[in-house]
Write an enzyme that holds these catalytic residues in place. Structure first.
Site, PDB file in Angstrom:
ATOM      1  N   THR A 555       0.844  -1.184   0.000  1.00 36.29           N
ATOM      2  CA  THR A 555       0.000   0.000   0.000  1.00 36.29           C
ATOM      3  C   THR A 555       0.887   1.245   0.000  1.00 36.29           C
ATOM      4  OG1 THR A 555      -0.050   0.441   2.368  1.00 36.29           O
ATOM      5  CG2 THR A 555      -1.525  -1.276   1.559  1.00 36.29           C
ATOM      6  N   LYS A 579       6.788   4.090   0.837  1.00 38.17           N
ATOM      7  CA  LYS A 579       7.965   4.895   1.206  1.00 38.17           C
ATOM      8  C   LYS A 579       7.815   5.585   2.558  1.00 38.17           C
ATOM      9  CE  LYS A 579       8.240   6.734  -3.395  1.00 38.17           C
ATOM     10  NZ  LYS A 579       7.280   6.009  -4.002  1.00 38.17           N
ATOM     11  N   GLU A 606      13.514  -2.129  -0.978  1.00 38.36           N
ATOM     12  CA  GLU A 606      14.213  -1.851  -2.233  1.00 38.36           C
ATOM     13  C   GLU A 606      13.366  -1.035  -3.198  1.00 38.36           C
ATOM     14  OE1 GLU A 606      16.612  -1.107  -4.376  1.00 38.36           O
ATOM     15  OE2 GLU A 606      17.694  -2.935  -3.837  1.00 38.36           O
ATOM     16  N   VAL A 609      12.868   3.110  -3.962  1.00 34.53           N
ATOM     17  CA  VAL A 609      13.635   3.950  -4.892  1.00 34.53           C
ATOM     18  C   VAL A 609      13.838   3.167  -6.181  1.00 34.53           C
ATOM     19  CG1 VAL A 609      15.779   5.217  -5.244  1.00 34.53           C
ATOM     20  CG2 VAL A 609      14.879   4.954  -2.933  1.00 34.53           C
ATOM     21  N   GLY A 664      -0.977   6.738 -16.322  1.00 34.39           N
ATOM     22  CA  GLY A 664      -0.679   6.072 -15.051  1.00 34.39           C
ATOM     23  C   GLY A 664       0.732   6.303 -14.528  1.00 34.39           C
ATOM     24  N   GLU A 667       1.116  10.048  -9.543  1.00 32.03           N
ATOM     25  CA  GLU A 667       0.226   9.740  -8.417  1.00 32.03           C
ATOM     26  C   GLU A 667      -1.158  10.264  -8.810  1.00 32.03           C
ATOM     27  OE1 GLU A 667       1.195   8.536  -5.211  1.00 32.03           O
ATOM     28  OE2 GLU A 667       3.196   8.186  -6.007  1.00 32.03           O
ATOM     29  N   ASP A 678       7.987  13.468  -3.843  1.00 29.13           N
ATOM     30  CA  ASP A 678       8.288  12.061  -4.029  1.00 29.13           C
ATOM     31  C   ASP A 678       9.800  11.833  -4.221  1.00 29.13           C
ATOM     32  OD1 ASP A 678       7.175   9.392  -4.508  1.00 29.13           O
ATOM     33  OD2 ASP A 678       8.080   9.661  -6.498  1.00 29.13           O
ATOM     34  N   LYS A 682      12.837   9.920  -1.896  1.00 27.17           N
ATOM     35  CA  LYS A 682      13.749   8.909  -2.424  1.00 27.17           C
ATOM     36  C   LYS A 682      15.207   9.248  -2.131  1.00 27.17           C
ATOM     37  CE  LYS A 682      10.622   7.343  -6.026  1.00 27.17           C
ATOM     38  NZ  LYS A 682      10.185   7.580  -7.400  1.00 27.17           N
TER      39      LYS A 682
END
Ligand code: ADP
Ligand code: ASP
Ligand code: MG
Length: 815
Positions: A555, A579, A606, A609, A664, A667, A678, A682
């Site tokens: 999720t 994240k 993993e 990122v 797609g 977000e 975002d 990362k």
């Protein structure tokens, strides 16, 4: 002559007894056979229940008695034709009347004595052997019934009488030496004292009866026919992968049965061992299977560990105190007291400082043992030289057994590290001087997990079972499940990993299956599941207490990320593409990392990122091998990359963003991507993983969006602001194009500082030709100082993200 013993399940009903008859008919063709039988399955328990009810003056003992009667009469009616039934039925009814009188006695007095109880519980075997013999006769077997009470002599320790071998052997030799019938059916379990009073040999004692007779008449083998195909590497009811051990030594079998392998009653081996009679354990329901052969020595080439067994309902008692150090005779007194109290000690450890003695006893004996010890050491306790006896309940013993264990190093290390990895708390450890047994006391609730963990470690040729608890079945989750389903067989064969999805949850429902969900129709299973909740899900995972458990978060939900702590605390690994946890305040990130270390439970992310690209893993390897990261430069946003690859003087910025969203790549709220949040998360994660303490607020974000766009509060307004600021974006493009540069949204970490922002990338730079939704990372390190280590590839998309999660799971499998 041979001796065959059939257990309770083997004679539980008419259908099973017919199978017994076939085995006996076959076996007694060329040789006389003694057939020792147990009570019909469950009858001994019913007799005990009836006695206890009667003794507590509860009339419902009569119902139990009726049940016993029905069971026997029904079996007779099914086994013996109507013309021959009446004699058998009337004999059985007569016996049942006597039984009723005995129970009535207990009811009237409101008590049963061990002596009366022995008389009552023996009826199970007396009736079963009588009925089976009558059936054999009707089936043309040359058979006779012989009451073992007349053959087996004991002292009068009712409940678990001690054999008088001299008298018993004489009686057996006389009887079996002269008997002319081909088959002799005898009840197991029952015996009699010198005075002729009924005694019994202890629960499970029919095996012992058979062994005593086999030894007395010197047979070559003793066959124990039961409901499983031999002595297994572990209790097959608890360990699905357990298998029958083809050949095992007396000592190993004794050790396993002593530590709970109920398939053989422990004293059984002793009489046959001295005569060198082999025991063959066979399955009444699968007579073609090889079973287990027990002889003097087993196959020398066999595995070091032959079996794993366990005893439940154990209590630990410890006696501690300064007054115990260096004083002679404490242990002697300690054990004498227990022996006088008739407490049998299953487990002993003594600290080498002599400061404490710790023993394991059956929980039923714990109170008795405690008060006996406190009475015996009362004087020392009042002087405070010895502390009051400590008792811990709800424990169990698990034991590794094998004759060859002594010549193998490192077994206990493997045992305890496998248990430790699975969060099985070990309360005490003992290794027999024979080194044939290493045992550990653990919590009762952990037995199943511990047995399966050890079985996997020592018997399953390194096939490791991974149990997944998956939350989130959206785009990524769905792909992930499909990949597992596709790869399962390959992984089992090639990587020796048996991956099972035990639980699934979306935001509404959850479904669990301890044996692994059928991934071909997980949607339907989940639809029919129960109401979910983060805590309800966690509680169920915890309750199942399976080995090698992994919580998988597919999720992007903050509340889910907050539950990782619980899982790690229970030694459950966490794999996530979410994240939020790894980019949460540094303190929290560190705490999760520490929990992971402390409880030996990997925490892997993993896919946080670059989706499936091996970025974090590579970073970890660089650092583990002693390299130092000097700079990280990266393009980490598939969505921004898409946008700036398609934006030029012929397109409108807002249209390109819309297209990215429609395809797609962003977000649901594209502002999250365009504002740089975002990417900040990362680079934050990469900086942390390279060993830096950093928080998101410390990252410099040179926003390229006008303030107006940043201030919008919904997607519609956001788009409107993009349209309105068309000129702003066109200028951004032109400035770059004029310099022959391309626009890339770059994240950078250097000298402890991180920043993200739009940059002009000139031709020839590794970022210049970055296509579509690709990501790229450059690691400048001490070793890669001139040319950076470069990782490049698709950095977004459900398929690659799912495969990244999968890769993390495989990493845990190989951990
Ligand atoms: P019977 O009534 O034939 O004497 P038991 O119930 O006494 O049978 O013993 C057989 C049972 O022992 C099996 O059904 C199994 O559940 C249990 N068991 C426990 N440990 C082991 C083991 N290591 N190998 C085989 N069976 C075991
Ligand atoms: N019937 C007895 C019991 O259930 C003895 C046996 O089956 O071995 O314990
Ligand atoms: Mg048994």
């Amino acid at each position: 002559m041979k001796v065959l013993k059939f257990g309770g399940t083997s004679v539980a009903n008419a259908q099973n007894i017919e199978k017994v008859k076939n085995i006996v008919a076959n076996s007694s063709k060329n040789e006389k056979a003694v057939v020792v039988v147990s009570a019909f399955g469950g009858v001994t328990d019913m007799l005990i229940k009836a006695s206890l009810l009667a003794a507590s003056q509860n009339e419902s003992y009569k119902n139990v008695l009726e049940e016993i009667e029905d069971k026997h009469l029904k079996t007779i009616q099914e086994l013996i034709d109507i013309n021959n039934q009446s004699k058998v039925i009337s004999n059985v009814k007569r016996e049942l009347n006597v039984l009723e009188t005995l129970l009535e006695g207990a009811f009237l007095i409101g008590e049963t004595t061990p002596k009366l109880l022995d008389k009552i519980v023996g009826y199970g075997e007396l009736l079963s052997s009588y009925i089976i013999n009558e059936y054999f006769i009707k089936e043309d077997i040359d058979s006779v019934h012989k009451n073992s009470k007349l053959l087996i002599k004991t002292d009068d320790s009712f409940g678990k009488a001690v054999i008088d071998f001299k008298a018993t052997n004489e009686l057996c030799e006389n009887y079996f030496g002269t008997v002319t019938y081909q088959v002799i059916v005898a009840p197991g379990f029952v015996a009699s004292s010198a005075k002729g009073e009924a005694t019994t040999l202890g629960r499970g004692g029919s095996d012992y009866t058979a062994a005593i007779i086999a030894a007395a008449v010197n047979t070559e083998t003793l066959e124990i026919w039961t409901d499983v195909s031999g002595m297994y590497t572990a209790n097959p009811k608890l360990v699905k992968q357990a298998f029958a051990i083809p050949h095992i030594s007396y000592e190993e079998a004794m050790e396993l049965s002593h530590f709970g392998a109920k398939v053989l009653y422990p004293p059984t081996i002793q009489p046959v061992l001295s005569k060198g009679i082999s025991i063959h354990i066979k399955n009444t329901f699968a007579p073609e299977e090889e079973g287990t052969l027990i002889t003097k020595s087993s196959n020398g080439k066999a595995r070091a560990v032959r079996g794993i067994s366990h005893v439940e309902n154990i209590s630990l008692l410890s006696l501690e105190g300064s007054g115990m150090v260096g004083i002679h005779g404490i242990s002697k007194r300690f054990f004498e007291v227990l022996s006088e109290a008739k407490v049998s000690v299953v487990f002993i450890t003594q600290a080498s400082s002599e400061h404490s003695i710790c023993i394991g006893v059956a929980s039923d004996d714990a109170e008795k043992a405690k008060s006996a010890l406190e009475k015996a050491f009362e004087y020392e306790m009042t002087l405070k030289k010895i502390n009051p006896v400590m008792v811990e309940n709800d424990l169990a013993i698990i034991a590794l057994v094998g004759d060859n264990m002594k010549s193998h190093q490192g077994l206990s290390g493997r045992m305890f590290s496998a248990l430790g990895k699975n969060n099985v708390n070990i309360r005490a450890i003992a290794q027999g001087a024979s080194e044939r047994n290493i045992s550990a006391v653990i919590n009762k609730n952990d037995v199943k997990k511990a047995l399966n963990t050890l079985h996997e470690q020592f018997f399953e040729d390194n096939v490791k079972q991974l149990n997944l608890f998956v939350m989130g079945v959206g785009n990524v989750g769905e792909k992930f499940l499909a990949q597992i389903e596709q790869q399962r067989k390959f992984l089992k064969k090639q990587l020796k990993l048996n991956i099972r999805v035990v639980a699934l949850s979306n935001s509404k429902k959850m479904v669990f299956d301890e044996n692994g969900l059928d991934l071909k129709n997980w949607k339907e299973l989940l639809n029919n599941g129960e109401k979910t909740g983060l805590d309800a899900f966690y509680q169920k995972v915890k309750e199942l207490n399976l080995r090698n458990s992994i919580f998988v978060d597919n999720t992007a939900n903050e509340a889910v990320a907050k539950t990782y702590e619980n899982y790690l605390n229970d030694s459950i690994s966490v794999v996530t593409c979410n994240k939020i946890a790894a980019s949460s305040p540094y303190k929290n990130y560190l705490k999760l990392k520490e929990l992971s270390r402390q409880y030996n439970a990997p925490f892997l992310f993993e896919t946080n990122v670059g989706a499936g690209l091996p970025i974090i893993d590579t970073l970890k390897h660089l650092i583990a091998s002693g390299d130092k990261i000097t700079k990280i430069q990266a393009v980490l946003s598939g969505s921004l990359n898409f946008v700036f690859n398609n934006f030029n003087d012929k397109t409108d910025f807002h249209e390109v963003v819309k297209q990215a969203q429609d395809e797609g790549y962003t977000e649901p709220d594209p502002k999250i991507d365009l504002s740089g949040i975002d990417v900040m998360r990362k680079i934050l994660i990469l900086a942390r993983e390279s060993g830096n303490e950093l928080d998101i607020e410390q990252i410099e974000n040179e926003a390229f969006l006008p303030q107006e766009s940043l201030d919008t509060s919904n997607v519609d307004d956001f788009y409107k602001s993009l349209v309105k600021n068309k000129a702003h974006f066109d200028t951004i493009y032109k400035e770059a194009a004029n310099k022959d540069c391309r626009l890339k949204y770059v994240a950078q970490f250097e000298n402890g500082k991180a920043k993200v922002g739009l940059q002009h990338v000139p031709q020839g730079h590794p970022f210049y030709n970055l296509e579509g939704k690709d990501n790229i990372v450059l690691f400048f390190t001490e070793r890669y100082s001139e040319q950076p280590l470069l990782i490049k590839g698709a950095g977004a998309g459900a398929d690659v993200t799912a495969s990244g999660i999968f890769a993390d799971i495989i990493r845990i499998g190989n951990f």
